[in-house]
Design a protein around this motif. Structure first.
Motif, PDB file in Angstrom:
ATOM      1  N   ARG A  94       0.923  -1.451   0.138  1.00 51.36           N
ATOM      2  CA  ARG A  94       0.043   0.135   0.118  1.00 51.36           C
ATOM      3  C   ARG A  94       0.909   1.309  -0.046  1.00 51.36           C
ATOM      4  NH1 ARG A  94      -3.826  -3.268   3.770  1.00 51.36           N
ATOM      5  NH2 ARG A  94      -5.331  -4.014   2.203  1.00 51.36           N
TER       6      ARG A  94
ATOM      7  N   TYR B 154      -5.917  -1.759  -2.681  1.00 49.44           N
ATOM      8  CA  TYR B 154      -5.352  -0.454  -2.602  1.00 49.44           C
ATOM      9  C   TYR B 154      -3.769  -0.424  -2.376  1.00 49.44           C
ATOM     10  CZ  TYR B 154      -9.924  -0.551  -0.814  1.00 49.44           C
ATOM     11  OH  TYR B 154     -11.389  -1.050  -0.483  1.00 49.44           O
TER      12      TYR B 154
ATOM     13  N   TYR C 107     -14.589  -9.887  -3.627  1.00 48.86           N
ATOM     14  CA  TYR C 107     -14.724  -8.237  -3.212  1.00 48.86           C
ATOM     15  C   TYR C 107     -13.263  -7.680  -3.421  1.00 48.86           C
ATOM     16  CZ  TYR C 107     -10.926  -9.136   0.409  1.00 48.86           C
ATOM     17  OH  TYR C 107      -9.932  -9.605   1.081  1.00 48.86           O
TER      18      TYR C 107
ATOM     19  N   GLN D  86     -13.238  -4.156  -6.743  1.00 52.12           N
ATOM     20  CA  GLN D  86     -12.727  -2.891  -6.686  1.00 52.12           C
ATOM     21  C   GLN D  86     -11.462  -2.839  -7.405  1.00 52.12           C
ATOM     22  OE1 GLN D  86     -12.554  -0.930  -2.681  1.00 52.12           O
ATOM     23  NE2 GLN D  86     -14.210  -2.275  -2.075  1.00 52.12           N
TER      24      GLN D  86
ATOM     25  N   MET E 131      -6.912   0.269   6.825  1.00 53.76           N
ATOM     26  CA  MET E 131      -6.655  -1.062   6.091  1.00 53.76           C
ATOM     27  C   MET E 131      -5.706  -2.150   7.012  1.00 53.76           C
ATOM     28  SD  MET E 131      -8.813  -1.516   3.664  1.00 53.76           S
ATOM     29  CE  MET E 131      -8.337  -3.099   3.137  1.00 53.76           C
TER      30      MET E 131
ATOM     31  N   MET F   8     -12.247   6.395   0.113  1.00 52.05           N
ATOM     32  CA  MET F   8     -13.110   5.403  -0.396  1.00 52.05           C
ATOM     33  C   MET F   8     -12.450   4.082  -0.107  1.00 52.05           C
ATOM     34  SD  MET F   8     -13.337   7.283  -4.151  1.00 52.05           S
ATOM     35  CE  MET F   8     -14.424   5.647  -5.131  1.00 52.05           C
ATOM     36  N   VAL F   9     -11.595   3.854   0.578  1.00 50.33           N
ATOM     37  CA  VAL F   9     -11.313   2.340   0.996  1.00 50.33           C
ATOM     38  C   VAL F   9     -12.499   1.636   2.024  1.00 50.33           C
ATOM     39  CG1 VAL F   9      -8.580   3.011   0.881  1.00 50.33           C
ATOM     40  CG2 VAL F   9     -10.006   2.612   3.173  1.00 50.33           C
ATOM     41  N   GLY F  10     -12.731   0.542   1.714  1.00 53.90           N
ATOM     42  CA  GLY F  10     -13.483  -0.079   2.610  1.00 53.90           C
ATOM     43  C   GLY F  10     -14.249  -1.211   1.883  1.00 53.90           C
ATOM     44  N   GLY F  11     -15.022  -1.950   2.483  1.00 51.22           N
ATOM     45  CA  GLY F  11     -16.058  -3.247   2.091  1.00 51.22           C
ATOM     46  C   GLY F  11     -17.286  -2.716   2.015  1.00 51.22           C
TER      47      GLY F  11
ATOM     48  N   PRO G  31     -16.534   0.742  -3.100  1.00 50.58           N
ATOM     49  CA  PRO G  31     -17.117  -0.359  -2.255  1.00 50.58           C
ATOM     50  C   PRO G  31     -18.632  -0.290  -2.915  1.00 50.58           C
ATOM     51  CG  PRO G  31     -15.995   0.773  -0.766  1.00 50.58           C
ATOM     52  CD  PRO G  31     -15.816   1.559  -2.153  1.00 50.58           C
TER      53      PRO G  31
END
Lengths: 546, 546
Positions: A380, A414, A514, A518, B387, B417-420, B520
């Motif tokens: 990352r 990411y 998932y 993305q 994360m 915007m990161v995430g599930g 996501p």
């Protein structure tokens, strides 16, 4: 003896740019008239909007823009080519229903419209979302020949072909937007030959060219005679006009043999698809060029070669971002390749950022052992560096993960997955090696050691991909059966693969949906890419088994 | 007088988990028999696979698994409820074609199957990708009543309703998987009342419950009498069995009035949708809980309240990640809310990482001025921290960007915007305020100052959202017209909006498709969410205008 010159306009429309596509179409007809004295010019499917226009079709402004384009074409072309018949692809609302149309223009007037009958709604195609199927054939007589107009899937389906022949067509003229996948050119020719022989009519197949998001169109427009023999084959991966002369004896129209581009080998064809997809994504989006991480591994090495072939070395910038686990030969090979290809090259060690993160997280992580968190962190940090360069310099980050990795989630969200476009997204690792070797037969582009050393993510000491995954020939064979073949775990085991390997791989594929959701888009080159081709739930209680 | 007790099984199947859904169905029939002495038990559409199963339908193993499930149901239910008619939704290949089916089970035998006739293939629906339409009605007589079986879109379409009535149905029994959007409950009842009156028959509407990726099903199963009056309304957002007793006089079947849950207010209903979507995504995916950034702004504050309502405070962890531009009141409000709701809370200043990145990039950026690169860097450092916590602790990162921001790209890819999962993904900013205020009327959850202060991303000194965007009332009004309404820029201007605002917003929406593509998933609550609902090209030459 009668004759007729038909010009196939194998062009690269930009999706949504109706005004630009219209202007290019008018110029193409002008050139077809001047250079070839064309009696007929045929464009590809939905040329005016580009393919696929997707939900742009639902916009209120679509109809008035199309109407304006058709009027402009009629007025302008009548001035310089009043005797040339133009067959153009576009969508349209007729009596409140939307159709996928082919319109016929002559002497400043639109003389008829054919509505596509067979609407594909599988794999990458969503045509039922937008279109109603037509029911009627369209046969237009021009210069003594009766042209039966058809659109793409009509030719694959077959019934509209027979209908058109029964309605009196001498020559079947088809407008296509046929996305590439590996080995499709040969598959097309076998099918079209069957259709030509079924109705004893010549077939004209006009395809689009160029990349649009995950799809690439390979061109290779064709003319087959009534016996199914190829008379003319246009180049692959190249836009242009391709003429064919038809002659008639006793009302029997026969295409004169003309240029016949050879069918490309698989490696070359696939490589061209990747170059085209990347180039068009970058150029049509208006990026100055690309920036990418160069790790010394084969995925980034092949990606760099593709980027240079697509954009030229001066538009490609590579960054080596070493950490403690980066081997000396990785640094050396990355530097060597950057110099070999003449791209911009920087080295940015990531230790300062990794250490800053570790220090900040130390309290929160106290008492918890090291795991993949620390590996992801390295990845990352690299992603953040590439994105900063991207933002500052207007370069798109090119992502380099291959299909095998995307399938099992052997990639960091990411992290190495950041970017705008991924040329290798639908290329299995075993094919990455084949392409790298093939590319080096053209000219030296990838240091030999990059191809021969064992693959490693270099995120932990002495790490090799084979520590956590089966060898790539086994992995890819399982993946192909599961992804392209929809086979069950037990069926794959019955085909001769190790039970533990199969269950492990199949679970990883399902569990990593998932991540793929993305992921950046990339070129689709198989029959089941990770994109609009493969629509799986993320929340998913399906278990491997029978 | 004849009578019949029908039980509506308003349940929450897990997509793909055929064995688990089958076991739950058998238990539901057992309970319906024991508690309500049910004559008929009706499940929702495609209950056995969950809805939507998407490309799981294409797997080889699907048919044998379904066959096994149907056999198991028949054998087990016959033992304890041989006189109870079960109406079950599932897909199936019949003569090589796949259908969306409702099967009827009685006394250990499957007595008939109805194939859905009206297949939706618009908005979020892709049923033409998988199914052939049926053509025949199915009317089954049981306990003296003739039940006309229908599936979801059949009821909206209308023609299959009339067909079923003509085939002799006394009561129309419909299996549904009807995704929620704002104001849909009232819309459904108006339509179903029309259908009931059209054919003078009672209508039974059984809906699913729960979240599946971007869709949420709200339940609210219904029974309407032949005059279109609601006799029974099941709870929204709650799984369970709901009985209804029908009585017949002179062959005329009438539902007896029973429980009638009130139609929820918009704010409450929307809030429940967000809670349900988040809860089911997290629980069905097996996460321990969620971690999220808490900035002191309203989006993260509302998201925190939703997470706590969905999962309980002990499964929610908040992290404040301040930098130089973070206001003192932001820190104070974040800490206050974390304490108020009782969630885990950490503060991690990001300056050390931001400075390490800046130092590493200094050479490469020399001579180039500051721009949004530096703002994105702050956001991405926060993303990497979240994360890392997610990876280490098994918590899913909850994303907090609202629909207005997602629309215009006012968000950092790989940053905030990161995430599930994103509960607010389809919620306009003006609705974020409405929901926050409504939530505080239930109990104190969001500090008042978070709601009243001007919104800011706090990525630069004294930054406010209104510096670069129109006010949110104006922005949301333009967005709704462009996104939900498909209106052209000029049509929006004609409706009374400022030309510069409209062109700016419309261009931003189109240009930021690439960001949304990597966002996501989140709960869809409008008629046009940013997901399977809205399929736009990334490479796109469409220009705003007429």
């Amino acid at each position: 003896m009668q004759d007729l010159t038909l010009v196939m306009a194998q062009l690269d429309p930009l999706v949504g740019d109706i005004a630009g596509n219209t202007a290019a179409a008018i110029e193409a007809v002008r050139e077809a008239k001047l250079e070839h004295d064309a009696d007929v010019v045929v464009f590809s499917e939905l040329y005016l909007t580009g393919y696929p226009p997707e939900d742009l079709l639902l916009r209120e402004a679509m109809e008035p823009r199309l109407a304006e384009a058709l009027t402009e074409m009629a007025q302008k072309i009548a001035k310089f080519a009043p005797q040339t018949l133009v067959v153009m692809g576009y969508p349209g609302l007729r009596d409140g229903q939307r159709y996928n149309l082919a319109g016929v223009l002559l002497g400043g007037e639109w003389r008829g419209e054919y509505a596509k009958q067979a609407l594909p709604n599988y794999q990458v195609f969503d045509e039922d979302r937008y279109f109603e199927p037509g029911t009627q054939p369209l046969v237009i007589e021009h210069a003594g020949a009766r042209l039966g107009i058809l659109i793409c899937e009509d030719l694959w389906d077959g019934a509209p072909v027979r209908q058109s022949a029964q309605a009196g067509a001498d020559i079947l003229v088809t407008l296509n937007a046929s996305p590439f996948h590996l080995d499709k050119p040969a598959e097309r020719e076998r099918l079209f030959a069957t259709r030509a022989r079924e109705v004893s009519r010549p077939v004209v197949y006009v395809n689009a060219i160029g990349g649009q998001d995950e799809l690439v169109f390979d061109g290779g427009s064709l003319v087959l005679d009534a016996q199914g023999e190829v008379a003319v084959r246009a180049p692959f991966w190249l836009a242009g006009l391709m003429p064919v002369r038809f002659v008639a004896a006793d009302g029997d129209w026969r295409p004169e043999p003309g240029e016949r581009e050879a069918l490309p080998e698989s490696e070359e064809n696939l490589y061209c698809a990747l170059v085209t997809g990347l180039r068009d994504y970058v150029n049509k989006s208006g990026f100055k060029g690309v920036v990418m991480g160069l790790s010394g591994g084969i995925d980034s090495a092949l990606s760099l070669a593709i980027a240079v072939d697509a954009l030229g070395a001066d538009r490609v910038h590579a960054v080596m971002m070493p950490y403690h686990y980066t081997a000396e030969i990785s640094r050396a090979d990355a530097a060597e390749q950057a110099q070999l290809l003449g791209v911009g090259y920087e080295v940015m060690p990531i230790a300062p950022m990794v250490e800053a993160f570790a220090a900040t997280l130390a309290d929160s992580f106290s008492g918890l052992g090291a795991d993949t968190t620390e590996e992801n962190l390295q990845s990352r940090v690299r992603g953040v560096l590439l994105m900063a360069i991207s933002n500052k310099k207007g370069l798109m980050v090119q992502t380099t993960g291959n299909k095998s990795e995307m399938a099992v989630g052997y990639a960091t969200l990411y992290g190495d997955m950041v970017g705008g476009y991924n040329a290798l997204k639908d290329v299995y690792k075993t094919w990455v090696y084949r392409l790298a070797r093939w590319r080096n037969t053209q000219s030296a582009a990838i240091p030999e050691r990059v191809i021969t050393r064992p693959p490693s993510a270099e995120l932990a000491p002495d790490q090799q991909d084979s520590d956590s995954l089966p060898g790539y020939d086994v992995l890819d064979a399982i993946l192909e059966r599961y992804i392209e073949g929809d086979m069950s775990a037990e069926a794959i085991i019955a085909a001769g693969y190790d039970r533990d390997d199969v269950y492990k791989v199949v679970k990883l594929v399902d569990r990593n949906e998932y991540k793929r959701r993305q992921a950046p888009v990339g070129v689709r080159v198989t029959l089941r890419g990770f994109g609009r081709d493969r629509r799986y739930p993320i929340v998913n209680g399906w278990q491997p088994g029978n």
